[in-house]
Scaffold this active site. Sequence first.
Site, short mmCIF file in Angstrom:
data_model
loop_
_atom_site.label_atom_id
_atom_site.label_comp_id
_atom_site.label_asym_id
_atom_site.label_seq_id
_atom_site.Cartn_x
_atom_site.Cartn_y
_atom_site.Cartn_z
CG HIS A 72 -2.31 -0.82 1.11
ND1 HIS A 72 -3.30 -0.83 0.65
CD2 HIS A 72 -2.22 -2.48 1.28
CE1 HIS A 72 -4.17 -1.58 0.78
NE2 HIS A 72 -3.79 -2.68 0.90
CE1 TYR A 203 -5.34 4.23 11.33
CE2 TYR A 203 -4.79 4.15 8.51
CZ TYR A 203 -4.89 3.58 10.37
OH TYR A 203 -3.17 3.50 10.49
N PRO A 294 -3.58 0.12 18.86
CG PRO A 294 -5.69 -0.80 17.85
CD PRO A 294 -4.92 -0.02 19.33
CE LYS A 298 4.26 3.65 13.59
NZ LYS A 298 4.52 2.53 12.85
CE1 TYR A 384 -0.95 4.23 9.67
CE2 TYR A 384 0.25 3.19 7.65
CZ TYR A 384 -0.83 2.93 8.83
OH TYR A 384 -2.02 1.88 8.85
#
Length: 391
Positions: A72, A203, A294, A298, A384
């Site tokens: 991704h 998100y 979550p 990580k 990220y």
Amino acid sequence: MRTQVGIIGAGPAGLLLSRLLTRHGIDSVVLENRSRDYVEARIRAGILEQHTVDTLTAAGVGDRLHREGLEHSGIHLQYPGTRHTLDFPALCGRSVWVYGQTEVTKDLVAAQLDGGPPLLFEVSDVTPEDVDGDAPRIRFTDADGIPQVLECDVIAGTDGFHGPSRAVVAAGAGGARVWERTYPYAWLGILADAAPATDELIYAWHPDGFALYSMRSPKVSRLYLQVDPDEKIEDWSDDRIWDGLATRLALDGWAPNTGPITDRSILPMRSFVSAPMRRGRLFLAGDAAHIVPPTGAKGLNLAVADVTLLATALVRLLREGRTDLADAYSDTALRRVWRCTHFSWWMTSMLHASGDDFDAQLQLSQLRRVCSSEAAARELAENYTGLPIEA
């Protein structure tokens, strides 16, 4: 029994550590109190940072990941009426992969059992001893009920928050300092036999609560809803779950695909850090030393970073007799732990509804900033996708 490194816990951290050590000629034995079926069925994280993919590939367990995993190049950030895409390669030159922790574990177990070091399932009464000296040992009872002693040069505690290793470190002369935060919300997570309706993870901030649209394969979606920590899973019917997702992920001209829900659970959310990550010849890695919510993806990646550092330190210690990296391991690892803990807290605080209108306006302001500022977007993308591992 005798080995150089006794590893407690056969999650990804312990298995990968054993794999990395083996490739440098260091012997190990891995002890696990659960069965193989249980270990391979645990549903956990699903986002792999670039360094995690590179480490697994270099360790010779990346073939299926590259064949079946989903690379991704970004995420979508959403709030009512707006969906904005962050392009990770353009922002920081890295990407992430969707590949479930269960699949990583299966790959590592298969490699371990295919001529690798001993991996003992269903052991009990695991007790690290004499960790302050140069000859520690692990007492345990094997699957046949026979007491055993594993003599080691080093013990690695990769046995999670509830394992025995963390308590042994905390009982040392200097003790341990603990930082902890429990969040006032949880995630209701589902696996559904439904093709993902999005190219990247979504998100989503919504006044009703956070939602996350993820995936495990081209045919399986992984989705989450923010719920109260005291919610009962039996109170959430399939229709209620899909209705909640449809509301929180709503965008004109788009809707999530639905399908049979094959797994559901409620996940409490907290941050936890314990320091130091070492006592004598006992070293902690992964959830034995730290837990993150979550939201920042990580947890597994931090465990991989820990064992990458630890493997390098133990090779130098056991092959060259040099203690510098072993002595620095806890401080070095904790610097990354706190960076990732902060990022996970920041993502969690920005995206989860608290019921406070003032907080809601602050969250929307932060989201608009990330979606409109290249510098703010790059900061999210760099964290990220995973910062470089400190040597």
